[in-house]
Write an enzyme that holds these catalytic residues in place. Structure first.
Site, PDB file in Angstrom:
ATOM      1  N   TYR A   1      -2.621  -9.828   4.600  1.00 48.30           N
ATOM      2  CA  TYR A   1      -2.662  -8.383   5.142  1.00 48.30           C
ATOM      3  C   TYR A   1      -4.180  -8.157   5.585  1.00 48.30           C
ATOM      4  O   TYR A   1      -4.993  -7.997   4.737  1.00 48.30           O
ATOM      5  CB  TYR A   1      -2.158  -7.547   3.993  1.00 48.30           C
ATOM      6  CG  TYR A   1      -2.166  -5.985   4.385  1.00 48.30           C
ATOM      7  CD1 TYR A   1      -1.988  -5.564   5.675  1.00 48.30           C
ATOM      8  CD2 TYR A   1      -1.877  -4.903   3.274  1.00 48.30           C
ATOM      9  CE1 TYR A   1      -2.074  -4.274   5.933  1.00 48.30           C
ATOM     10  CE2 TYR A   1      -1.801  -3.693   3.635  1.00 48.30           C
ATOM     11  CZ  TYR A   1      -2.007  -3.434   4.919  1.00 48.30           C
ATOM     12  OH  TYR A   1      -1.926  -2.137   5.350  1.00 48.30           O
TER      13      TYR A   1
ATOM     14  N   ARG B   1      -8.960   0.129   5.515  1.00 48.36           N
ATOM     15  CA  ARG B   1      -8.920   0.390   3.995  1.00 48.36           C
ATOM     16  C   ARG B   1      -9.663  -0.643   3.052  1.00 48.36           C
ATOM     17  O   ARG B   1     -10.060  -0.071   2.143  1.00 48.36           O
ATOM     18  CB  ARG B   1      -7.208   0.051   3.536  1.00 48.36           C
ATOM     19  CG  ARG B   1      -6.413   1.286   3.912  1.00 48.36           C
ATOM     20  CD  ARG B   1      -5.175   1.293   3.314  1.00 48.36           C
ATOM     21  NE  ARG B   1      -4.314   2.112   3.397  1.00 48.36           N
ATOM     22  CZ  ARG B   1      -3.829   3.278   2.789  1.00 48.36           C
ATOM     23  NH1 ARG B   1      -4.673   3.400   1.613  1.00 48.36           N
ATOM     24  NH2 ARG B   1      -3.022   4.224   2.900  1.00 48.36           N
TER      25      ARG B   1
ATOM     26  N   TYR C   1     -13.539  -3.250  -1.153  1.00 51.07           N
ATOM     27  CA  TYR C   1     -14.618  -2.560  -1.734  1.00 51.07           C
ATOM     28  C   TYR C   1     -15.935  -3.574  -1.819  1.00 51.07           C
ATOM     29  O   TYR C   1     -16.831  -3.415  -1.386  1.00 51.07           O
ATOM     30  CB  TYR C   1     -14.428  -2.228  -3.125  1.00 51.07           C
ATOM     31  CG  TYR C   1     -15.602  -1.179  -3.588  1.00 51.07           C
ATOM     32  CD1 TYR C   1     -16.117  -0.067  -3.103  1.00 51.07           C
ATOM     33  CD2 TYR C   1     -16.504  -2.018  -4.634  1.00 51.07           C
ATOM     34  CE1 TYR C   1     -17.207   0.704  -3.617  1.00 51.07           C
ATOM     35  CE2 TYR C   1     -17.689  -1.307  -4.978  1.00 51.07           C
ATOM     36  CZ  TYR C   1     -18.040   0.048  -4.487  1.00 51.07           C
ATOM     37  OH  TYR C   1     -19.265   0.757  -5.061  1.00 51.07           O
TER      38      TYR C   1
ATOM     39  N   THR D   1       0.670  -1.127   0.090  1.00 51.16           N
ATOM     40  CA  THR D   1       0.072  -0.092  -0.029  1.00 51.16           C
ATOM     41  C   THR D   1       1.022   1.267  -0.108  1.00 51.16           C
ATOM     42  O   THR D   1       0.553   2.264  -0.839  1.00 51.16           O
ATOM     43  CB  THR D   1      -0.795   0.165   1.126  1.00 51.16           C
ATOM     44  OG1 THR D   1      -1.535  -1.221   1.245  1.00 51.16           O
ATOM     45  CG2 THR D   1      -1.971   1.377   1.248  1.00 51.16           C
ATOM     46  N   THR D   2       1.760   1.144   0.842  1.00 51.26           N
ATOM     47  CA  THR D   2       2.864   2.170   0.980  1.00 51.26           C
ATOM     48  C   THR D   2       3.473   2.755  -0.491  1.00 51.26           C
ATOM     49  O   THR D   2       3.762   3.644  -0.920  1.00 51.26           O
ATOM     50  CB  THR D   2       3.875   2.400   2.055  1.00 51.26           C
ATOM     51  OG1 THR D   2       3.307   1.884   3.128  1.00 51.26           O
ATOM     52  CG2 THR D   2       4.629   3.472   2.375  1.00 51.26           C
TER      53      THR D   2
ATOM     54  N   LYS E   1       0.066  -9.583   8.602  1.00 53.18           N
ATOM     55  CA  LYS E   1       0.305  -8.463   8.875  1.00 53.18           C
ATOM     56  C   LYS E   1      -1.056  -7.704   9.641  1.00 53.18           C
ATOM     57  O   LYS E   1      -2.165  -7.714   8.733  1.00 53.18           O
ATOM     58  CB  LYS E   1       0.738  -7.533   7.777  1.00 53.18           C
ATOM     59  CG  LYS E   1       0.715  -6.089   7.882  1.00 53.18           C
ATOM     60  CD  LYS E   1       1.285  -5.323   6.504  1.00 53.18           C
ATOM     61  CE  LYS E   1       1.399  -3.860   6.925  1.00 53.18           C
ATOM     62  NZ  LYS E   1       1.463  -3.154   5.545  1.00 53.18           N
TER      63      LYS E   1
ATOM     64  N   ILE F   1       5.541  -4.714   9.737  1.00 51.69           N
ATOM     65  CA  ILE F   1       5.730  -4.220   8.471  1.00 51.69           C
ATOM     66  C   ILE F   1       5.760  -2.844   8.449  1.00 51.69           C
ATOM     67  O   ILE F   1       4.511  -2.266   8.442  1.00 51.69           O
ATOM     68  CB  ILE F   1       4.833  -4.913   7.561  1.00 51.69           C
ATOM     69  CG1 ILE F   1       5.309  -6.425   7.384  1.00 51.69           C
ATOM     70  CG2 ILE F   1       4.999  -4.525   5.878  1.00 51.69           C
ATOM     71  CD1 ILE F   1       4.497  -7.207   6.358  1.00 51.69           C
TER      72      ILE F   1
END
Length: 308
Positions: free
Chosen positions: A142, A147, A117, A49-50, A170, A212
């Site tokens: 994750y 999110r 989503y 994501t980062t 994570k 992470i």
């Protein structure tokens, strides 16, 4: 046959450096990875994501993964610095394809975010992760409900942990009761990694294995030391580091990541402050906040002639 990596300590969720026109800045990426290696980082996550993976093409994803793996191998640390490629998608078929591509490139594992989503239920989440893990590359689940809009429950995760290729989670649920249940009930060898820098110490305090990290983009050696201190039971030292860098951990999320961390790294002279829309560079008010934290931690470069 893929070797299962040991995931412990500080693992950097790498930003993806870009040029002013939004294209990949490959030279800066390689320099950034080498800086991480020099700091003794315990692992690297390209295109998480980062790393702005939602705005990168499949070809760009693969290029970032490839450059990261090449740098790790060139520096001779492949045995101690696993590369965990971000391969998640809200389309299971796409997640499988991305994971297959990462495996071909030589990644050690895949970081797979829960489908976003479309909000699958627990039965659907379990089927999704099992399908991706069947590729054969070790998978890190994750879990980031903030999110994705959905949580991977502890019971679901423990069923997933029975799959030989699902090796870690994570955890970014901000639900300590759930995290403690996972730590207590996980099978041997299954790693529990914090998905939030500020939760690293609490999670390791209850038996977790590391983080992470976003902050390790800025201060990799610091996060390595924090995790090492916690792992050896030196909680006084771990707390000292945690509280000294807590404001940095917080300011990295003063607005949607990775805008703040990219702004900080630009202030530090490490990258240019370029992002892909819909992400935009940090606004000036928050940039002032980021700069103040960096200054307090002596992370800003010394201006030319200032030491004369």
């Amino acid at each position: 046959m893929t070797t299962t990596p040991t995931l412990r300590g500080a693992i950097t969720d790498l930003v993806t450096p870009m040029n002013a026109d939004g294209s990949l800045d490959e030279a800066t990426l390689v320099a950034m990875v080498e800086r991480q290696i020099d700091a003794g980082i315990n692992g690297l996550v390209p295109v998480g994501t980062t790393g702005e993976s939602p705005t990168l093409s499949a070809e760009e994803d693969q290029r970032v993964i490839e450059l990261t793996i090449e740098a790790v191998r060139r520096r001779g640390v492949a045995e101690t610095t696993p590369v965990i490629a971000g391969t998640g998608s809200n389309v299971t078929r796409h997640a499988i394809e991305y994971t297959e591509a990462a495996a071909r490139l030589g990644a050690d594992a895949a970081l797979v975010v829960s489908p976003y989503y479309n909000k699958p239920d627990q039965r659907m989440l379990e089927a999704h992760y099992r399908a991706v893990a069947d590729v054969g590359l070790p998978v890190v689940v994750y879990n980031v409900p903030g999110r994705t809009g959905g949580n991977v429950g502890a019971d679901t995760l423990m069923r997933l942990a029975e799959h030989p290729q699902i090796i870690a989670v994570k955890e970014a649920s901000a639900n300590m009761e759930q995290i403690m249940t996972i730590v207590r009930d996980r099978p041997e060898g299954f790693a529990v990694l914090s998905g939030d820098d500020s939760w690293t110490l609490p999670i390791m305090g209850v038996g977790g294995d590391g983080v992470i990290s976003v902050a390790s983009n800025e201060v990799p050696a610091v996060m390595v030391e924090l995790c090492a201190a916690a792992a050896r039971g030196d909680m006084d030292r771990a707390r000292e580091i945690h509280y000294r860098y807590l404001d940095l951990m917080r300011v990295n999320f003063v607005t949607t990541s990775p805008a703040p961390v990219k702004a900080a790294m630009a202030e530090m002279g490490l990258i240019t402050d370029a992002l892909r829309m819909p992400m935009l560079p940090l606004d000036e008010a928050n940039r002032v906040r980021v700069r103040a934290v960096l200054e307090e931690l002596d992370l800003l470069p010394v201006a030319a002639g200032a030491a004369a």
